[in-house]
Design a protein around this motif. Sequence first.
Motif, PDB file in Angstrom:
ATOM      1  N   VAL A 116     -53.741  -9.062 -31.505  1.00 23.23           N
ATOM      2  CA  VAL A 116     -53.238  -8.054 -30.403  1.00 23.23           C
ATOM      3  C   VAL A 116     -52.424  -8.653 -29.697  1.00 23.23           C
ATOM      4  CG1 VAL A 116     -53.656  -6.633 -28.702  1.00 23.23           C
ATOM      5  CG2 VAL A 116     -55.195  -6.551 -30.771  1.00 23.23           C
ATOM      6  N   ASP A 117     -51.161  -8.063 -29.036  1.00 22.06           N
ATOM      7  CA  ASP A 117     -50.214  -8.725 -28.451  1.00 22.06           C
ATOM      8  C   ASP A 117     -50.648  -8.784 -26.907  1.00 22.06           C
ATOM      9  OD1 ASP A 117     -47.849  -9.806 -27.646  1.00 22.06           O
ATOM     10  OD2 ASP A 117     -46.670  -7.773 -27.645  1.00 22.06           O
ATOM     11  N   LEU A 118     -51.268 -10.099 -27.059  1.00 23.00           N
ATOM     12  CA  LEU A 118     -51.922 -10.355 -25.419  1.00 23.00           C
ATOM     13  C   LEU A 118     -51.441 -11.999 -25.249  1.00 23.00           C
ATOM     14  CD1 LEU A 118     -55.708  -9.375 -25.950  1.00 23.00           C
ATOM     15  CD2 LEU A 118     -53.971  -8.122 -24.795  1.00 23.00           C
ATOM     16  N   THR A 119     -51.262 -12.322 -23.862  1.00 18.74           N
ATOM     17  CA  THR A 119     -51.059 -13.421 -23.439  1.00 18.74           C
ATOM     18  C   THR A 119     -52.274 -13.865 -22.729  1.00 18.74           C
ATOM     19  OG1 THR A 119     -48.681 -13.150 -23.568  1.00 18.74           O
ATOM     20  CG2 THR A 119     -49.505 -15.271 -22.389  1.00 18.74           C
ATOM     21  N   TYR A 120     -52.940 -15.052 -23.140  1.00 24.96           N
ATOM     22  CA  TYR A 120     -54.275 -15.663 -22.655  1.00 24.96           C
ATOM     23  C   TYR A 120     -53.688 -16.973 -21.915  1.00 24.96           C
ATOM     24  CZ  TYR A 120     -59.255 -16.755 -22.436  1.00 24.96           C
ATOM     25  OH  TYR A 120     -60.622 -16.916 -22.153  1.00 24.96           O
ATOM     26  N   VAL A 163     -59.550 -24.485 -32.204  1.00 19.26           N
ATOM     27  CA  VAL A 163     -60.313 -23.211 -32.553  1.00 19.26           C
ATOM     28  C   VAL A 163     -59.252 -22.125 -32.712  1.00 19.26           C
ATOM     29  CG1 VAL A 163     -61.962 -21.710 -31.852  1.00 19.26           C
ATOM     30  CG2 VAL A 163     -62.370 -24.166 -31.475  1.00 19.26           C
ATOM     31  N   ALA A 164     -58.198 -22.174 -31.550  1.00 21.03           N
ATOM     32  CA  ALA A 164     -57.091 -21.031 -31.754  1.00 21.03           C
ATOM     33  C   ALA A 164     -56.412 -21.002 -33.034  1.00 21.03           C
ATOM     34  CB  ALA A 164     -56.256 -20.995 -30.539  1.00 21.03           C
ATOM     35  N   LEU A 165     -56.065 -22.361 -33.538  1.00 22.17           N
ATOM     36  CA  LEU A 165     -55.144 -22.309 -34.699  1.00 22.17           C
ATOM     37  C   LEU A 165     -55.965 -21.794 -35.841  1.00 22.17           C
ATOM     38  CD1 LEU A 165     -52.343 -23.621 -35.479  1.00 22.17           C
ATOM     39  CD2 LEU A 165     -53.708 -25.630 -36.215  1.00 22.17           C
ATOM     40  N   ALA A 166     -57.292 -22.184 -35.839  1.00 25.77           N
ATOM     41  CA  ALA A 166     -58.136 -22.024 -37.212  1.00 25.77           C
ATOM     42  C   ALA A 166     -58.356 -20.484 -37.072  1.00 25.77           C
ATOM     43  CB  ALA A 166     -59.305 -22.734 -37.018  1.00 25.77           C
ATOM     44  N   SER A 167     -58.145 -19.939 -35.913  1.00 25.41           N
ATOM     45  CA  SER A 167     -58.827 -18.497 -35.664  1.00 25.41           C
ATOM     46  C   SER A 167     -57.384 -17.426 -35.949  1.00 25.41           C
ATOM     47  CB  SER A 167     -59.582 -18.276 -34.644  1.00 25.41           C
ATOM     48  OG  SER A 167     -60.452 -19.019 -34.624  1.00 25.41           O
ATOM     49  N   GLY A 168     -56.381 -18.095 -35.829  1.00 25.71           N
ATOM     50  CA  GLY A 168     -55.195 -17.000 -36.321  1.00 25.71           C
ATOM     51  C   GLY A 168     -54.346 -16.731 -35.174  1.00 25.71           C
ATOM     52  N   ALA A 169     -54.686 -17.232 -33.982  1.00 26.70           N
ATOM     53  CA  ALA A 169     -53.368 -17.185 -32.583  1.00 26.70           C
ATOM     54  C   ALA A 169     -52.165 -17.439 -33.227  1.00 26.70           C
ATOM     55  CB  ALA A 169     -54.071 -18.192 -31.719  1.00 26.70           C
ATOM     56  N   ASN A 170     -51.182 -16.617 -32.553  1.00 30.05           N
ATOM     57  CA  ASN A 170     -49.959 -16.619 -33.134  1.00 30.05           C
ATOM     58  C   ASN A 170     -48.931 -17.507 -32.403  1.00 30.05           C
ATOM     59  OD1 ASN A 170     -48.737 -15.568 -35.358  1.00 30.05           O
ATOM     60  ND2 ASN A 170     -47.689 -13.984 -34.340  1.00 30.05           N
ATOM     61  N   PHE A 171     -49.346 -18.096 -31.135  1.00 34.19           N
ATOM     62  CA  PHE A 171     -48.855 -18.929 -30.269  1.00 34.19           C
ATOM     63  C   PHE A 171     -49.577 -19.677 -29.561  1.00 34.19           C
ATOM     64  CE2 PHE A 171     -46.712 -20.165 -26.295  1.00 34.19           C
ATOM     65  CZ  PHE A 171     -45.334 -20.273 -26.637  1.00 34.19           C
ATOM     66  N   ILE A 172     -49.415 -21.070 -29.768  1.00 37.75           N
ATOM     67  CA  ILE A 172     -50.210 -21.734 -29.063  1.00 37.75           C
ATOM     68  C   ILE A 172     -49.724 -22.985 -28.252  1.00 37.75           C
ATOM     69  CG2 ILE A 172     -52.127 -23.639 -29.336  1.00 37.75           C
ATOM     70  CD1 ILE A 172     -52.811 -21.970 -32.202  1.00 37.75           C
ATOM     71  N   ASN A 181     -42.748 -25.434 -13.066  1.00 43.38           N
ATOM     72  CA  ASN A 181     -41.695 -24.960 -13.996  1.00 43.38           C
ATOM     73  C   ASN A 181     -41.611 -24.865 -15.639  1.00 43.38           C
ATOM     74  OD1 ASN A 181     -40.319 -24.329 -11.753  1.00 43.38           O
ATOM     75  ND2 ASN A 181     -38.927 -26.197 -11.649  1.00 43.38           N
ATOM     76  N   GLY A 182     -42.196 -26.108 -16.050  1.00 43.65           N
ATOM     77  CA  GLY A 182     -42.445 -26.044 -17.465  1.00 43.65           C
ATOM     78  C   GLY A 182     -43.448 -25.049 -17.712  1.00 43.65           C
ATOM     79  N   THR A 183     -44.563 -24.904 -17.065  1.00 44.88           N
ATOM     80  CA  THR A 183     -45.549 -23.893 -17.281  1.00 44.88           C
ATOM     81  C   THR A 183     -45.034 -22.254 -17.418  1.00 44.88           C
ATOM     82  OG1 THR A 183     -47.261 -25.089 -16.367  1.00 44.88           O
ATOM     83  CG2 THR A 183     -47.934 -22.841 -16.600  1.00 44.88           C
ATOM     84  N   ALA A 184     -43.872 -21.996 -16.299  1.00 42.32           N
ATOM     85  CA  ALA A 184     -43.464 -20.670 -16.300  1.00 42.32           C
ATOM     86  C   ALA A 184     -42.465 -20.605 -17.528  1.00 42.32           C
ATOM     87  CB  ALA A 184     -42.578 -20.573 -15.073  1.00 42.32           C
ATOM     88  N   LYS A 185     -41.961 -21.497 -17.843  1.00 41.84           N
ATOM     89  CA  LYS A 185     -40.979 -21.210 -19.383  1.00 41.84           C
ATOM     90  C   LYS A 185     -41.975 -20.922 -20.369  1.00 41.84           C
ATOM     91  CE  LYS A 185     -37.424 -23.609 -21.743  1.00 41.84           C
ATOM     92  NZ  LYS A 185     -38.168 -24.314 -22.833  1.00 41.84           N
ATOM     93  N   ILE A 186     -43.047 -21.806 -20.573  1.00 43.99           N
ATOM     94  CA  ILE A 186     -43.828 -21.412 -21.729  1.00 43.99           C
ATOM     95  C   ILE A 186     -44.660 -20.075 -21.677  1.00 43.99           C
ATOM     96  CG2 ILE A 186     -46.113 -22.434 -22.756  1.00 43.99           C
ATOM     97  CD1 ILE A 186     -45.040 -25.263 -22.657  1.00 43.99           C
ATOM     98  N   VAL A 187     -45.098 -19.744 -20.388  1.00 42.75           N
ATOM     99  CA  VAL A 187     -45.842 -18.599 -20.333  1.00 42.75           C
ATOM    100  C   VAL A 187     -44.668 -17.454 -20.567  1.00 42.75           C
ATOM    101  CG1 VAL A 187     -46.747 -16.775 -18.591  1.00 42.75           C
ATOM    102  CG2 VAL A 187     -47.275 -19.208 -18.408  1.00 42.75           C
ATOM    103  N   THR A 188     -43.389 -17.684 -20.321  1.00 47.55           N
ATOM    104  CA  THR A 188     -42.451 -16.698 -20.478  1.00 47.55           C
ATOM    105  C   THR A 188     -42.497 -16.473 -22.044  1.00 47.55           C
ATOM    106  OG1 THR A 188     -41.118 -17.094 -18.494  1.00 47.55           O
ATOM    107  CG2 THR A 188     -39.997 -15.958 -20.244  1.00 47.55           C
ATOM    108  N   GLU A 189     -42.116 -17.381 -22.875  1.00 45.02           N
ATOM    109  CA  GLU A 189     -42.176 -17.650 -24.165  1.00 45.02           C
ATOM    110  C   GLU A 189     -43.294 -16.900 -24.982  1.00 45.02           C
ATOM    111  OE1 GLU A 189     -39.771 -21.874 -24.150  1.00 45.02           O
ATOM    112  OE2 GLU A 189     -41.414 -21.545 -25.679  1.00 45.02           O
ATOM    113  N   ALA A 190     -44.458 -17.288 -24.279  1.00 45.99           N
ATOM    114  CA  ALA A 190     -45.562 -16.782 -24.785  1.00 45.99           C
ATOM    115  C   ALA A 190     -45.863 -15.027 -24.791  1.00 45.99           C
ATOM    116  CB  ALA A 190     -46.954 -17.363 -24.153  1.00 45.99           C
ATOM    117  N   VAL A 191     -45.321 -14.752 -23.346  1.00 50.18           N
ATOM    118  CA  VAL A 191     -45.368 -13.077 -23.484  1.00 50.18           C
ATOM    119  C   VAL A 191     -44.219 -12.619 -24.486  1.00 50.18           C
ATOM    120  CG1 VAL A 191     -44.801 -11.333 -21.948  1.00 50.18           C
ATOM    121  CG2 VAL A 191     -46.022 -13.226 -21.093  1.00 50.18           C
ATOM    122  N   MET A 192     -43.323 -13.307 -24.805  1.00 50.64           N
ATOM    123  CA  MET A 192     -42.290 -12.871 -25.492  1.00 50.64           C
ATOM    124  C   MET A 192     -42.685 -12.747 -27.035  1.00 50.64           C
ATOM    125  SD  MET A 192     -38.802 -13.971 -23.623  1.00 50.64           S
ATOM    126  CE  MET A 192     -37.616 -13.391 -24.745  1.00 50.64           C
TER     127      MET A 192
END
Length: 275
Positions: A116-120, A163-172, A181-192
């Motif tokens: 499902v399209d969620l960002t954890y 575990v996320a990779l083996a279970s099918g997460a779509n972005f890790i 700043n690096g975290t903000a950029k990655i969270v942005t990419e993750a949400v998109m």
Amino acid sequence: MTAVAAADLTAKDFKSDYSPVWCPGCGHYAVLSSATKALAELNVLPENVAVISGIGCSSRMPAYTSVYGFHGVHGRALAIATGLKVARLELTVIVAGGDGYSIGGNHFLHACRRNVDLTYIVMDNQVYGMTKGQASPTTPADWDKSKLTPHGTGVRPFHPLAVALASGANFIACCFAGDPNGTAKIVTEAVMHPGFSLVEVLSPCVTFQPGQREWKRQVHKTENEPTVDAGRAARRLLDDDGFYIGVLYVGDRPVYQPDLEGGASLADLEAEFAV
Ligand SMILES: Cc1ncc(C[n+]2csc(CCOP(=O)(O)OP(=O)(O)O)c2C)c(N)n1
Ligand code: SF4
């Protein structure tokens, strides 16, 4: 009244008026800043975003943002977020939690699998901060500072990225709170990125894991481009020293979204469960 345009909003607009009660120096402050910065960059309106959490210091996040929030029970944030997202497809749903992968572990596996399209966003400090420093599933086996495990846990730590990779997460991805700043950029990419995204943030608990202040000297940004090849991502994880910062994997699995058209209406459901 003039309508607010999402493009005019800044990170501050996504913060609430409550001052966090976290300990001075806690990594979670920086994660809050990164998340609100990401929301401003995403050009979304606060009323179209929901932050869902369970229980823990990290799970106070919804109270500190101006978006909709749900502070649920420990280990159930992903289940709540999944229900919300499939019912309200138009919302950006972010889940905030700590490394309490034990009680919520089963939900974590199935959230990755469902896609499902969620960002954890997981603020991993390898300890249960809120309940005063017990070992968590990601605590190193020889950590002997808790009275409950005075000789260490003796148990191999859980590896969330593997575990996320083996279970099918779509972005890790993995980030460091000390790099907001690096975290903000990655969270942005993750949400998109469509589907279930895991953003593991190494977020020091300066009170119960003071040694984590050293993380700033240990983290290193990956030179690798994100891969769409799960096998390659797995090999990178095997070589990793646990301080890899960057996007590891971007998958292309279809997002799970049930067709709600033609289903039972809320009134039908209420009638069915009326007592
Ligand atoms: C069902 C249930 N079991 C146990 C607890 C006790 N509890 C509260 S917070 C917490 C762990 C918090 O640790 P973490 O999720 O890593 O977040 P942190 O406080 O480190 O940010 C636990 C076990 C609870 N609230 N509910
Ligand atoms: S106990 Fe640890 S995780 Fe909780 S607020 Fe303090 S430093 Fe942060």
